[in-house]
Structures are given as structure tokens and as C-alpha cells.
Write an enzyme that holds these catalytic residues in place. Structure first.
Site, PDB file in Angstrom:
ATOM      1  N   LYS A   1      25.472  28.903  36.195  1.00  0.00           N
ATOM      2  CA  LYS A   1      26.529  29.710  35.551  1.00  0.00           C
ATOM      3  C   LYS A   1      26.403  29.747  34.153  1.00  0.00           C
ATOM      4  CE  LYS A   1      30.113  28.942  38.805  1.00  0.00           C
ATOM      5  NZ  LYS A   1      31.479  29.249  39.168  1.00  0.00           N
TER       6      LYS A   1
ATOM      7  N   ARG B   1      41.939  25.004  49.321  1.00  0.00           N
ATOM      8  CA  ARG B   1      41.403  26.403  49.014  1.00  0.00           C
ATOM      9  C   ARG B   1      41.435  27.046  50.487  1.00  0.00           C
ATOM     10  NH1 ARG B   1      37.510  26.973  44.844  1.00  0.00           N
ATOM     11  NH2 ARG B   1      37.856  29.172  44.950  1.00  0.00           N
TER      12      ARG B   1
ATOM     13  N   HIS C   1      43.247  36.926  23.205  1.00  0.00           N
ATOM     14  CA  HIS C   1      42.405  35.944  23.846  1.00  0.00           C
ATOM     15  C   HIS C   1      41.044  35.854  23.141  1.00  0.00           C
ATOM     16  CE1 HIS C   1      45.308  37.566  27.003  1.00  0.00           C
ATOM     17  NE2 HIS C   1      45.505  36.217  26.901  1.00  0.00           N
TER      18      HIS C   1
ATOM     19  N   PRO D   1      34.888  33.664  37.861  1.00  0.00           N
ATOM     20  CA  PRO D   1      33.739  34.443  37.847  1.00  0.00           C
ATOM     21  C   PRO D   1      32.741  33.417  38.466  1.00  0.00           C
ATOM     22  CG  PRO D   1      34.199  34.232  35.301  1.00  0.00           C
ATOM     23  CD  PRO D   1      35.202  33.390  35.983  1.00  0.00           C
ATOM     24  N   GLU D   2      32.223  34.018  39.534  1.00  0.00           N
ATOM     25  CA  GLU D   2      31.196  33.156  40.473  1.00  0.00           C
ATOM     26  C   GLU D   2      29.796  33.815  40.064  1.00  0.00           C
ATOM     27  OE1 GLU D   2      32.032  32.992  44.535  1.00  0.00           O
ATOM     28  OE2 GLU D   2      34.213  32.510  44.258  1.00  0.00           O
TER      29      GLU D   2
ATOM     30  N   ARG E   1      42.384  30.980  29.158  1.00  0.00           N
ATOM     31  CA  ARG E   1      42.655  29.566  29.141  1.00  0.00           C
ATOM     32  C   ARG E   1      41.939  28.544  28.364  1.00  0.00           C
ATOM     33  NH1 ARG E   1      43.991  28.540  35.341  1.00  0.00           N
ATOM     34  NH2 ARG E   1      44.553  26.488  34.464  1.00  0.00           N
TER      35      ARG E   1
END
Ligand SMILES: [Zn+2]
Length: 282
Positions: free
Chosen positions: A54, A272, A103, A2-3, A122
Site C-alpha cells: 500500500k 472485525r 486536514h 483505503p485498501e 487522523r
């Protein structure tokens, strides 16, 4: 991952629904994902949901303890009340599936029966109960985001002058500039007509100013469209952001540049994908 626009989008949505909710229970399903003492915030009413860089902060009325959350790579926040559901963060089938799932790392229950699920496939993300001192320490370690007041043209130009790294890598450096991810950096450089592999300190004041404006413009567009979701689940369910419909160069290699007619190219920088127009990005 997520940005900033995705994080800001879920922050806004949660701020709307969580204000006034009284937290009655927190069930921690995975110790690694949660730290601090849940008891300290139980019984208190949520005042607002804030964000710096963030990191999302949930602030309560009448206490100085708050909860900070970082979604990292695969974190999600899903709020469910009756039939209504708000899903944010990393898109996956859990956005629409039954919860808790395998999760789910923590479940908050509110007095009215609604629930907030923190999922993280994760397990790099975290949720922490912190006091005021700890929060301020954490906040201080976070550099300004591109939409913060501190991110001025002067601040940006000073950063550029201090590094010989390619401009794209500087923009992605979370220790220097908060909140920019790969998608938005590609598009901002295209918007500013600057090649991603230019050395940061080679930009003149005019170019720096233009790029500063582009970075803010692109991030605001991202927020307006609720972030980008590269995942199929989004199309299937109709959930998630739609910025992907407005990508300027990201993932457009081989297509014709709308500005100059040249073909968009792809190269790798720092592992990237970098997308740019060799015709008009100088
Ligand atoms: Zn072009």
C-alpha cells in the site's frame, strides 16, 4: 481505511496525470506528516507513480531520490488542475470541498500551476522523501501483495501450513500478505467456499489453490471497479469506487446466499465483522 484496490486506483490515476509534471514547490502544513528534505526533489520532473503493497512511490527523472506515501487510515491524495479533480484514498467531503482544508498536511505545486494535496484527518499517514537505499530498505520490509508475481500458489500454501490461526485472520495479517482488507477477505473466502474460522493449516492443497485464485480474482475485481467506498459522500458526488455494488457476502447478513439458498451470517473475528454462508462455506 483505503485498501489495495483504492490505493492502486489512485496510483493509476496519478500516474496518468503526473507524468512529465515538474515539481516547483512543496508546502508542509503538518511536520508529522512529512519527512525528508523537499528541496532535494524540487525542479525535477515526475517519471512515474509506482506502488508496492500500500506504499505509493513517486519517481523522478534524473535523481535517485523519490517520495513514498502511505495513506494509512484516513489519507487522501487529491490532484487539481483547472476544473479537473482526481480524488483518492479515504472518502470524505474533502474529495469535493475547497482545498487546502483543515486536514491538508502537504501541498505540491507543479510548474503548470496544478496542485497535489495530501490530506489526512487522523495524521497516521505519511509522505517521505527518501534516497535509493532508504527506499529499498522500506520495500524489503513489505511483504508481497496478492497481485505481485511473488505471491505464488506455493508461497501461499507454505504460509498456510505455518499457522493455526483462523484463515481469515491470516489473510488480514499485513506482515504476511500485503494488500488484503476486511471487505475483500470476506468475499474471497466466500468465493472459495471456505469458512473464515477454519484453521489456516487445515486447508488442503486443493482448497489452498482455490483460495489463492479467489483472493487474486476478488482483488482484481476491486481494482476494476475502483475500490469500494462505504461512505455516503460517494453516492452524493458520484465519485469513488463502485465495488460495493458487487459485494458477495460483505455486509449481507440475513440475505439469501445466491449459491445455496442458505442465509448469510455475521460473526466477529479479531474485532472485525465476518460475513459468511454456513450452507456452502466449509
Ligand atoms: Zn451458500
Amino acid at each position: 481505511m483505503p485498501e489495495l484496490p483504492e490505493v492502486e486506483t489512485i496510483r493509476r490515476q496519478l500516474d496518468e496525470v503526473l507524468r512529465g509534471k515538474v515539481l516547483t514547490d512543496i508546502e508542509v502544513l503538518r511536520e508529522k506528516s512529512f519527512s525528508g528534505v523537499p528541496k532535494r526533489i524540487l525542479g525535477f520532473e515526475i517519471e512515474e507513480v509506482k506502488r508496492r503493497s500500500k506504499v505509493i512511490q513517486i519517481v523522478f527523472k534524473n535523481i535517485e531520490d523519490s517520495v513514498i506515501i502511505h495513506l494509512k487510515m484516513t489519507g487522501q491524495l487529491i490532484y487539481i488542475t483547472g476544473e479537473k479533480r482526481i480524488s483518492g484514498g479515504h472518502p470524505s467531503p474533502d474529495w469535493v470541498g475547497e482545498l487546502p482544508s483543515k486536514h491538508t498536511r502537504a501541498v505540491w505545486t507543479f510548474k503548470d500551476g496544478s496542485k497535489l494535496f495530501f490530506n489526512d484527518m487522523r495524521v497516521f499517514g505519511w509522505m517521505r522523501v527518501v534516497d535509493k537505499d532508504k527506499y529499498e530498505k522500506e520495500a524489503k520490509s513489505l511483504v508481497p501483495d496478492v497481485i505481485d508475481k511473488e505471491f505464488t500458489r506455493e508461497y501461499f500454501f507454505d504460509l498456510l501450513k505455518k499457522t493455526k490461526k483462523p484463515i481469515k485472520l491470516l489473510l488480514l495479517d499485513q506482515d504476511k500478505i500485503g494488500g488484503l482488507g476486511n471487505i475483500y477477505v470476506n468475499d474471497a473466502l466466500y468465493d472459495a467456499e471456505i469458512r473464515p474460522d477454519r484453521k489456516a493449516d487445515s486447508l488442503n492443497p486443493k482448497e489452498s489453490q482455490k483460495l489463492h485464485d479467489s483472493v487474486i480474482k476478488i482483488i482484481k475485481l476491486g481494482i476494476k471497479y475502483g475500490g469500494a467506498s462505504a461512505s455516503n459522500y460517494v453516492q452524493v458526488t458520484g465519485l469513488g469506487g463502485t465495488y460495493q455494488d458487487y459485494f458477495l457476502v460483505y455486509k449481507k447478513e440475513g440475505q439469501v446466499c445466491k449459491r445455496c439458498g442458505d442465509k448469510i451470517k455475521k460473526m466477529k473475528q479479531g474485532g472485525r465483522g465476518t460475513f459468511y454462508c454456513p450452507g456452502c462455506q466449509k
